[in-house]
Scaffold this motif. Structure first.
Motif, PDB file in Angstrom:
ATOM      1  N   HIS A 669       0.804  -1.222   0.000  1.00 22.52           N
ATOM      2  CA  HIS A 669       0.000   0.000   0.000  1.00 22.52           C
ATOM      3  C   HIS A 669       0.836   1.270   0.000  1.00 22.52           C
ATOM      4  CE1 HIS A 669      -4.121  -1.796   1.306  1.00 22.52           C
ATOM      5  NE2 HIS A 669      -3.591  -2.420   0.272  1.00 22.52           N
ATOM      6  N   PRO A 670       1.990   1.343   0.708  1.00 24.51           N
ATOM      7  CA  PRO A 670       2.819   2.554   0.590  1.00 24.51           C
ATOM      8  C   PRO A 670       3.283   2.820  -0.839  1.00 24.51           C
ATOM      9  CG  PRO A 670       3.448   1.291   2.514  1.00 24.51           C
ATOM     10  CD  PRO A 670       2.485   0.436   1.750  1.00 24.51           C
ATOM     11  N   THR A 671       3.558   1.762  -1.589  1.00 21.15           N
ATOM     12  CA  THR A 671       3.968   1.926  -2.987  1.00 21.15           C
ATOM     13  C   THR A 671       2.836   2.525  -3.802  1.00 21.15           C
ATOM     14  OG1 THR A 671       5.488   0.061  -2.833  1.00 21.15           O
ATOM     15  CG2 THR A 671       4.781   0.715  -5.030  1.00 21.15           C
ATOM     16  N   LEU A 672       1.606   1.994  -3.628  1.00 22.30           N
ATOM     17  CA  LEU A 672       0.453   2.520  -4.365  1.00 22.30           C
ATOM     18  C   LEU A 672       0.148   3.952  -3.931  1.00 22.30           C
ATOM     19  CD1 LEU A 672      -1.825  -0.655  -4.273  1.00 22.30           C
ATOM     20  CD2 LEU A 672      -0.293   0.085  -6.089  1.00 22.30           C
ATOM     21  N   ALA A 673       0.310   4.223  -2.640  1.00 20.65           N
ATOM     22  CA  ALA A 673       0.079   5.590  -2.161  1.00 20.65           C
ATOM     23  C   ALA A 673       1.062   6.556  -2.808  1.00 20.65           C
ATOM     24  CB  ALA A 673       0.199   5.643  -0.641  1.00 20.65           C
ATOM     25  N   ARG A 674       2.311   6.128  -2.981  1.00 21.69           N
ATOM     26  CA  ARG A 674       3.309   6.989  -3.631  1.00 21.69           C
ATOM     27  C   ARG A 674       2.906   7.292  -5.076  1.00 21.69           C
ATOM     28  NH1 ARG A 674       8.946   7.227  -4.515  1.00 21.69           N
ATOM     29  NH2 ARG A 674       9.244   9.080  -5.820  1.00 21.69           N
ATOM     30  N   LEU A 675       2.414   6.281  -5.793  1.00 19.59           N
ATOM     31  CA  LEU A 675       1.991   6.492  -7.186  1.00 19.59           C
ATOM     32  C   LEU A 675       0.785   7.432  -7.246  1.00 19.59           C
ATOM     33  CD1 LEU A 675       2.371   2.849  -8.561  1.00 19.59           C
ATOM     34  CD2 LEU A 675       3.776   4.815  -9.148  1.00 19.59           C
ATOM     35  N   GLY A 679       0.057  11.204  -9.006  1.00 18.90           N
ATOM     36  CA  GLY A 679      -0.954  11.416 -10.043  1.00 18.90           C
ATOM     37  C   GLY A 679      -1.364  10.171 -10.790  1.00 18.90           C
ATOM     38  N   VAL A 680      -0.682   9.045 -10.591  1.00 14.62           N
ATOM     39  CA  VAL A 680      -1.054   7.791 -11.245  1.00 14.62           C
ATOM     40  C   VAL A 680      -2.269   7.209 -10.545  1.00 14.62           C
ATOM     41  CG1 VAL A 680      -0.289   5.448 -11.807  1.00 14.62           C
ATOM     42  CG2 VAL A 680       1.331   7.344 -11.916  1.00 14.62           C
ATOM     43  N   SER A 681      -3.273   6.802 -11.319  1.00 17.97           N
ATOM     44  CA  SER A 681      -4.493   6.232 -10.754  1.00 17.97           C
ATOM     45  C   SER A 681      -4.335   4.740 -10.552  1.00 17.97           C
ATOM     46  CB  SER A 681      -5.696   6.506 -11.666  1.00 17.97           C
ATOM     47  OG  SER A 681      -5.916   7.904 -11.791  1.00 17.97           O
ATOM     48  N   VAL A 682      -5.069   4.201  -9.567  1.00 18.85           N
ATOM     49  CA  VAL A 682      -5.076   2.767  -9.293  1.00 18.85           C
ATOM     50  C   VAL A 682      -6.489   2.262  -9.481  1.00 18.85           C
ATOM     51  CG1 VAL A 682      -4.674   0.964  -7.583  1.00 18.85           C
ATOM     52  CG2 VAL A 682      -3.163   2.956  -7.683  1.00 18.85           C
ATOM     53  N   SER A 683      -6.634   1.205 -10.285  1.00 13.47           N
ATOM     54  CA  SER A 683      -7.943   0.646 -10.611  1.00 13.47           C
ATOM     55  C   SER A 683      -8.086  -0.730 -10.000  1.00 13.47           C
ATOM     56  CB  SER A 683      -8.116   0.565 -12.134  1.00 13.47           C
ATOM     57  OG  SER A 683      -9.351  -0.050 -12.460  1.00 13.47           O
ATOM     58  N   ARG A 698     -13.583   0.922   1.182  1.00 14.57           N
ATOM     59  CA  ARG A 698     -13.412   2.311   1.593  1.00 14.57           C
ATOM     60  C   ARG A 698     -11.955   2.628   1.898  1.00 14.57           C
ATOM     61  NH1 ARG A 698     -13.208   4.526   6.508  1.00 14.57           N
ATOM     62  NH2 ARG A 698     -13.782   2.527   7.473  1.00 14.57           N
ATOM     63  N   THR A 699     -11.225   1.631   2.408  1.00 11.76           N
ATOM     64  CA  THR A 699      -9.845   1.886   2.826  1.00 11.76           C
ATOM     65  C   THR A 699      -8.816   1.498   1.766  1.00 11.76           C
ATOM     66  OG1 THR A 699      -9.758  -0.304   3.854  1.00 11.76           O
ATOM     67  CG2 THR A 699     -10.435   1.551   5.239  1.00 11.76           C
ATOM     68  N   LEU A 700      -9.244   0.772   0.715  1.00 13.19           N
ATOM     69  CA  LEU A 700      -8.273   0.359  -0.303  1.00 13.19           C
ATOM     70  C   LEU A 700      -7.789   1.571  -1.094  1.00 13.19           C
ATOM     71  CD1 LEU A 700      -9.849  -2.929  -1.708  1.00 13.19           C
ATOM     72  CD2 LEU A 700      -7.843  -2.704  -0.255  1.00 13.19           C
ATOM     73  N   PRO A 701      -6.503   1.591  -1.486  1.00 13.34           N
ATOM     74  CA  PRO A 701      -5.952   2.748  -2.216  1.00 13.34           C
ATOM     75  C   PRO A 701      -6.294   2.681  -3.707  1.00 13.34           C
ATOM     76  CG  PRO A 701      -4.237   1.131  -1.859  1.00 13.34           C
ATOM     77  CD  PRO A 701      -5.459   0.589  -1.197  1.00 13.34           C
ATOM     78  N   VAL A 702      -7.590   2.911  -4.081  1.00 19.87           N
ATOM     79  CA  VAL A 702      -8.014   2.827  -5.477  1.00 19.87           C
ATOM     80  C   VAL A 702      -8.747   4.105  -5.865  1.00 19.87           C
ATOM     81  CG1 VAL A 702      -8.162   0.314  -5.439  1.00 19.87           C
ATOM     82  CG2 VAL A 702     -10.168   1.657  -4.844  1.00 19.87           C
ATOM     83  N   ASP A 703      -8.732   4.379  -7.164  1.00 24.38           N
ATOM     84  CA  ASP A 703      -9.453   5.522  -7.726  1.00 24.38           C
ATOM     85  C   ASP A 703     -10.559   5.080  -8.666  1.00 24.38           C
ATOM     86  OD1 ASP A 703      -7.433   7.705  -6.810  1.00 24.38           O
ATOM     87  OD2 ASP A 703      -6.195   6.216  -7.841  1.00 24.38           O
ATOM     88  N   GLN A 704     -10.491   3.808  -9.068  1.00 24.92           N
ATOM     89  CA  GLN A 704     -11.445   3.315 -10.074  1.00 24.92           C
ATOM     90  C   GLN A 704     -11.777   1.865  -9.768  1.00 24.92           C
ATOM     91  OE1 GLN A 704     -10.203   1.979 -14.197  1.00 24.92           O
ATOM     92  NE2 GLN A 704     -11.052   3.987 -14.728  1.00 24.92           N
ATOM     93  N   ILE A 705     -13.008   1.457 -10.050  1.00 27.93           N
ATOM     94  CA  ILE A 705     -13.370   0.044  -9.979  1.00 27.93           C
ATOM     95  C   ILE A 705     -13.901  -0.379 -11.339  1.00 27.93           C
ATOM     96  CG2 ILE A 705     -13.814  -0.017  -7.505  1.00 27.93           C
ATOM     97  CD1 ILE A 705     -16.756   0.292  -8.045  1.00 27.93           C
ATOM     98  N   LYS A 706     -13.535  -1.623 -11.728  1.00 26.61           N
ATOM     99  CA  LYS A 706     -13.984  -2.175 -13.006  1.00 26.61           C
ATOM    100  C   LYS A 706     -14.862  -3.374 -12.689  1.00 26.61           C
ATOM    101  CE  LYS A 706     -11.385  -1.886 -16.579  1.00 26.61           C
ATOM    102  NZ  LYS A 706     -10.320  -2.112 -17.590  1.00 26.61           N
ATOM    103  N   LEU A 707     -16.153  -3.256 -12.997  1.00 29.52           N
ATOM    104  CA  LEU A 707     -17.127  -4.305 -12.693  1.00 29.52           C
ATOM    105  C   LEU A 707     -16.895  -5.486 -13.618  1.00 29.52           C
ATOM    106  CD1 LEU A 707     -19.502  -4.922 -10.836  1.00 29.52           C
ATOM    107  CD2 LEU A 707     -21.026  -4.027 -12.614  1.00 29.52           C
ATOM    108  N   ASP A 708     -16.783  -6.682 -13.033  1.00 26.54           N
ATOM    109  CA  ASP A 708     -16.479  -7.878 -13.810  1.00 26.54           C
ATOM    110  C   ASP A 708     -17.548  -8.138 -14.874  1.00 26.54           C
ATOM    111  OD1 ASP A 708     -14.713 -10.348 -13.990  1.00 26.54           O
ATOM    112  OD2 ASP A 708     -16.718 -11.242 -13.766  1.00 26.54           O
TER     113      ASP A 708
END
Length: 822
Positions: A669-675, A679-683, A698-708
């Motif tokens: 998670h620290p790596t994803l938080a750094r990205l 400005g890099v988004s996490v999906s 709610r707590t996951l470091p994501v900006d986007q969700i992709k519905l299966d």
């Protein structure tokens, strides 16, 4: 045994009385003086020799000085006659000067050996020669220079002859003096030698007179010494018996002899050396008595306590009379007691080493060596009795991910707990072994039938898959189990191990079914996978991988907002492989890190070229990233450096991770938080197929969700419950300010339902299938819109690389799912 040498009477001891001692002392002083004078004579002789040598060297030095002086005089006279040039005179003077610097053996130079008259004459001649004309002396000047040179050369010649005569006289005087001194010393030495011989004869006669008397005294002492010798020999025999017995026992202890036999030998040695009637050793459950059957009920004469050991404390007791035990007997008993302790410690150490050599250090289970030994024995019994034998190969799925998350110490605790669960699940006759890492093997001999092995595998999988609590945190792993049975064709335990390993490997590759029974077809399948593994290791360097892009569009207009990067493997002469065929393999062998790095590089470089050409200025590129790649040290810096080198803003890139990966990647998670900060988004890819709760989302470091894609497919079937689920996800994404993308849209009915539910972005065959870079670029150049025909059939922008999709809106594509990616 007493030898003849010891029976021979000793000779009389030579004892001198006071008078004899005085005579002997005088004789010794004479001999010492004689030796001293001899040494002095030798020293004088050496001094004389050295003096002669120095005198001879000095004489030689003087001789050559005279010779070189006369040569110098001769050259000066020849110069006056015009026979030689002045240079020859100067050369002769240089030779004389060199001779005058020579140091003789006495440390004196030739110049110092000459007198002042000689040096004055030499200086006078040198002064005249220095003023003489160079070269040959002209005839008209010879008379004038002869008056100056001849007197001085004659004076130097006289001084040289005087020097030679004085040196010879002095040498003769010194030699005469030295010879007189040597002769005087020889005379004194001879006189003292004669005196010493006389005194020695007197002393010898005097001593001989006492020999007979002293001999009689020595004979009387002989009997006493012989008795003492016999007692000593008896003691030595006992000591030798003790040493031999102790050495034999130590050898048996060192060579791991049976401990019961060694203890009997120690007790026997204690009885023989001490002379006691009976000896008893009692320690733990062990009791040894020597002689066997002897009465040891009385009070012991001596008791030694054996220190605590693996068998407990004990005693070594000796029967008989305490007064009969001498010092040697007590020493022997103490040594025997120590031998008992040493033997028991060696036996306990051997048992510990044997256990360590055959058991796993972490879990205490049997190791490979012990497993193969028991397997070989069980195979023999299985053939003899005709009973089934099964071997279960267990591997903990996702253990490495959990180990990386909770640390190696936590991973060890999980393995210990897994071993405990395994041991509690199997029968007492079964053997549970750990081969290393997270691999376990269960040997099941003498089964009633094969179904029992399969039922046992189900129980093992259920036990191992239950949650683990490590340091207050829950961890989840699953178990893949391969089963093989011994039959008439089984050659060895190694073959059975290989078959179980192959079955387990196949179980890992089977979705949903984690238990597999070996059959002959598995070997060919595994061999094919190994070939695929070998080819994959060279795919990047051989430029066989291709990146394709599937547009992500606005559902109502078809306008492209971005692309998702998908991977294809183009092997020469082979069908194209899609990610589902080789990405799991790359995850297993670790190549996913290299492949993922290559996909990132290709994506960033392509987007940079498009933007340089005025295309895709507002579009994003979504790249699937493996959990192993995110766990690599420096991953965030690598991504940001790649974007910076290509001149792209971080907002242009979206990193996609599966729901399983994000939940398990707490350490990343620290790596994803750094990205994300850059400005890099996490999906969150394939949302809905994992097990994350709303709190975790709610707590996951994501900006986007992709519905299966499975949720979109259910909408086409009019499933009211599925429609409600999708509507909830849309509302959830909106409430959490998350961007929502729906995957796998293939029909107009799905598209329209999604628009009604509030979804506005998606991807699927209805709009466009994944295409290679050139076709994706052509789509952007033609306007960047994926048009949907009224009949729902896929058209997209023309691309020769794109296969035709289904012609019907209700018929779904059976191609490999494009959502499976790197």
């Amino acid at each position: 045994m007493i030898t003849d040498r010891w029976l021979t009477p000793p000779g009389p001891r030579l004892t001198l009385n006071r008078g004899q001692q005085i005579v002997a002392a005088v004789l010794v002083l004479l001999l010492i003086s004689l030796v001293a004078i001899g040494f002095q004579s030798s020293a004088d002789q050496n001094a004389y020799s050295q003096h002669s040598a120095r005198s001879e060297a000095a004489s030689t030095n003087t001789f050559f000085t005279v010779r070189d002086s006369l040569t110098y005089i001769d050259r000066a006279q020849q110069y006056l006659l015009g026979a030689v040039p002045r240079r020859d005179v100067q050369l002769a003077r240089a030779m004389l000067a060199q001779r005058l610097r020579v140091i003789a053996a006495n440390g004196v130079t030739a110049a110092d050996s000459t007198g002042p008259d000689y040096r004055t004459a030499l200086t006078a001649l040198d002064a005249v020669i220095a003023q003489a004309p160079p070269g040959l002396l002209p005839a008209n000047q010879r008379t004038r220079w002869a008056d100056a040179i001849l007197p001085r050369s004659e004076a130097l010649s006289e001084r040289a002859h005087e020097l030679a005569a004085d040196n010879q006289a002095e040498q003769h005087r010194l030699n005469r003096l030295a010879e007189r001194n040597l002769l005087r010393g020889r005379v004194v030495q001879l006189a003292m030698l004669i005196s010493a011989l006389i005194l020695a004869g007197i002393l010898l006669w005097w001593v001989a007179a006492n020999v007979v008397r002293q001999y009689r005294t020595a004979r009387r002492a002989f009997d006493e010494e012989r008795q003492a010798l016999r007692q000593t020999e008896s003691r030595l025999d006992r000591i030798s018996a003790l040493e031999r017995g102790q050495a034999q026992i130590l050898e048996r202890i060192a060579t791991a002899g049976p401990v019961s036999s060694v203890l009997r030998q120690i007790v026997q040695l204690a009885a023989e050396v001490s002379g006691a009637p009976a000896v008893r050793m009692s320690i733990g459950r062990r009791t040894v008595i020597y002689p066997p059957g002897a009465d040891v009920s009385g009070t012991p004469a001596w008791t030694g306590v054996v220190t605590d050991n693996a068998d407990g404390a004990g005693t070594l007791a000796v029967s008989g009379d305490a007064e009969s035990l001498d010092e040697l007997a007590v020493t022997a008993l103490v040594r025997c007691r120590d031998l008992v302790t040493l033997s028991l410690e060696r036996d306990a150490s051997a048992r510990r080493l044997s256990y360590q050599a055959s058991h796993d250090a972490l879990t205490g289970l049997a190791n490979r060596s012990l497993l193969l030994t028991r397997l070989s024995k069980s195979l023999v019994l299985s053939r003899r009795r005709g009973t089934p034998l099964a071997l279960l190969f267990c591997d903990l799925d996702r253990f490495k991910m959990v180990n990386d998350s909770i640390g190696h110490a936590g991973g060890d605790q999980l393995l210990i707990e897994a071993a405990r669960r395994l041991s509690g699940t199997v029968r007492e006759s079964d053997t549970v072994a750990r081969l290393g890492g997270d691999e376990f093997v269960v040997l099941c001999p003498e089964l009633p039938d094969r179904s029992h092995a399969i039922a046992l595998a189900e129980r093992i999988r259920a036990a191992l898959s239950a949650p683990y609590t490590i340091d207050g945190k829950e961890a989840f792993v699953d178990a893949c189990i391969g089963i093989t049975f011994a039959d008439e064709s089984t050659v060895s335990g190694h073959e059975l191990m290989r078959e179980a390993d192959v079955a387990m490997y196949r179980a890992k590759l089977t979705d949903g079914d984690h238990i597999n029974v070996f059959d002959s077809l598995l070997e060919a399948e595994v061999a094919q996978r190994l070939d695929l593994d070998a080819a994959l290791r060279h795919a990047v360097e051989r430029d066989e991988l291709r990146v394709s892009a599937q547009p992500i569009v606005m559902l109502n207009t078809g306008v492209i907002t971005g692309f998702e990067m998908l991977l294809q493997w183009h092997r020469p002469g082979q069908p194209v492989l899609y990610p589902g065929s080789f990405i799991p393999l790359a995850e297993d062998n670790g190549l996913i890190v290299e492949i993922g790095r290559w996909v990132l590089y290709e994506t960033v470089q392509t987007l940079a070229r498009w933007r340089a050409d005025g295309l895709a200025l507002d579009l994003t590129m979504s790249v699937n990233v493996s959990p192993r790649q995110v766990r690599e040290a420096g991953f965030a810096d690598e991504v940001l450096d790649l974007l910076d080198a290509a001149g792209l803003p971080p907002e242009a890139l979206i990193i996609e991770l599966t729901e399983h990966a994000l939940v398990d990647l707490r350490v990343a998670h620290p790596t994803l938080a750094r990205l994300r900060e850059a400005g890099v988004s996490v999906s969150l890819d394939d949302f809905g197929t994992g097990y994350s709760s709303l709190t975790q989302l709610r707590t996951l470091p994501v900006d986007q969700i992709k519905l299966d894609r499975s949720f979109a497919a259910a909408l086409d079937q009019g499933d009211a419950k599925q429609r409600a689920v999708v509507q909830s996800v849309v509302a959830l994404a909106s409430a959490l300010s998350l961007d929502l993308v729906v995957e796998g849209i293939e029909t107009l009915a799905e598209r329209d339902t999604l628009l009604d539910l509030g979804a506005d972005k998606g991807q699927g065959f209805l709009y466009h299938q994944p295409v290679l870079w050139d076709a994706a670029r052509a789509t952007l150049e033609s306007g960047g819109v994926c048009a949907v025909p009224a009949d729902g059939g896929y058209t997209g922008l023309a691309s020769s690389d794109a296969p035709s999709p289904s012609a019907s809106t209700n018929l779904r594509s059976h191609r490999p799912s494009p959502s499976v990616s790197t």
